[in-house]
Design a protein around this motif. Sequence first.
Motif, short mmCIF file in Angstrom:
data_model
loop_
_atom_site.label_atom_id
_atom_site.label_comp_id
_atom_site.label_asym_id
_atom_site.label_seq_id
_atom_site.Cartn_x
_atom_site.Cartn_y
_atom_site.Cartn_z
N TRP A 82 2.52 9.90 9.53
CA TRP A 82 2.25 8.87 10.53
C TRP A 82 1.52 9.41 11.76
N GLU A 83 1.44 10.73 11.88
CA GLU A 83 0.66 11.33 12.97
C GLU A 83 -0.84 11.27 12.70
N ARG A 84 -1.23 11.02 11.47
CA ARG A 84 -2.65 10.88 11.13
C ARG A 84 -3.12 9.50 11.56
N PRO A 85 -4.16 9.42 12.39
CA PRO A 85 -4.62 8.12 12.89
C PRO A 85 -4.93 7.10 11.78
N GLY A 86 -5.51 7.52 10.69
CA GLY A 86 -5.85 6.60 9.61
C GLY A 86 -4.66 5.96 8.94
N THR A 87 -3.49 6.56 9.09
CA THR A 87 -2.28 6.00 8.48
C THR A 87 -1.98 4.62 9.01
N TRP A 88 -2.35 4.34 10.24
CA TRP A 88 -2.02 3.08 10.88
C TRP A 88 -2.95 1.94 10.49
N GLU A 89 -3.95 2.23 9.68
CA GLU A 89 -4.94 1.21 9.31
C GLU A 89 -4.68 0.71 7.90
N GLY A 90 -5.02 -0.55 7.69
CA GLY A 90 -4.92 -1.12 6.35
C GLY A 90 -3.52 -1.59 6.00
N VAL A 91 -3.33 -1.74 4.69
CA VAL A 91 -2.06 -2.26 4.17
C VAL A 91 -1.52 -1.31 3.11
N SER A 92 -0.27 -1.49 2.79
CA SER A 92 0.38 -0.70 1.75
C SER A 92 0.50 -1.55 0.50
N GLN A 93 -0.17 -1.15 -0.55
CA GLN A 93 -0.06 -1.87 -1.82
C GLN A 93 1.35 -1.71 -2.41
N ALA A 94 1.93 -0.54 -2.23
CA ALA A 94 3.28 -0.30 -2.76
C ALA A 94 4.32 -1.19 -2.10
N MET A 95 4.04 -1.61 -0.88
CA MET A 95 5.00 -2.43 -0.13
C MET A 95 4.50 -3.87 -0.04
N GLY A 96 3.86 -4.34 -1.08
CA GLY A 96 3.47 -5.74 -1.16
C GLY A 96 2.35 -6.16 -0.24
N GLY A 97 1.49 -5.23 0.14
CA GLY A 97 0.38 -5.57 1.01
C GLY A 97 0.74 -5.70 2.48
N LEU A 98 1.86 -5.14 2.88
CA LEU A 98 2.25 -5.19 4.29
C LEU A 98 1.34 -4.31 5.13
N PRO A 99 0.96 -4.78 6.30
CA PRO A 99 0.16 -3.95 7.19
C PRO A 99 0.92 -2.67 7.56
N LYS A 100 0.18 -1.59 7.70
CA LYS A 100 0.80 -0.30 7.99
C LYS A 100 1.64 -0.31 9.28
N PRO A 101 1.20 -0.97 10.36
CA PRO A 101 2.08 -1.00 11.55
C PRO A 101 3.42 -1.68 11.28
N VAL A 102 3.46 -2.64 10.37
CA VAL A 102 4.73 -3.27 10.00
C VAL A 102 5.63 -2.23 9.34
N LEU A 103 5.04 -1.40 8.48
CA LEU A 103 5.82 -0.34 7.83
C LEU A 103 6.41 0.62 8.86
#
Length: 181
Positions: A82-103
């Motif tokens: 989560w310290e990598r800036p790109g981690t906060w962008e997009g969605v997680s397919q494994a978590m049903g398409g939830l936005p990364k900030p929601v995760l």
Amino acid sequence: MNELLIMMREAAGRTADLVESLSGDELALPTPCSDYDVKGLINHLEWVAALFESAGADGGFPPQKEYTGDFRARAERMLAVWERPGTWEGVSQAMGGLPKPVLANMALTDLVAHGWDLARAAGRDFEVPEATVEVLLEFSARQAPIGRERGVFGAEVPVPGDAPALDRFLGLIGRDPAWKA
């Protein structure tokens, strides 16, 4: 650094300190998270850290393994992702398409709620900064209906509106702030 990441790091550290302070005699104690005793809840937290590490890195669901006692190391690996800036962008397919900030908010919720569960089970204090609790209250108020629907949150526990913010957060996600072993 991202404010939510700072909160995640602080909550993970506090929870890891608590986990490491527990004695073998305390592992069988019941917790407010009724599905788990202390050892089972630590095992769940180990898996939660692995899950949010994997989801943050666009991976899948890791298998839940038996208790290993390495929560701090797993939490550090999760935070490194989560310290990598790109981690906060997009969605997680494994978590049903939830936005990364929601995760990230979900990870913070787990770290604080289950840290509180462990502290309460062991009869210890668990302080959470007011700013963190305010973020959790706002997030949980939006997510509670779907969280209950999916079995992640329990039924809301009524808490007075003038109760401390941490108690209101706990009640919202289905914890009784007055729980005692």
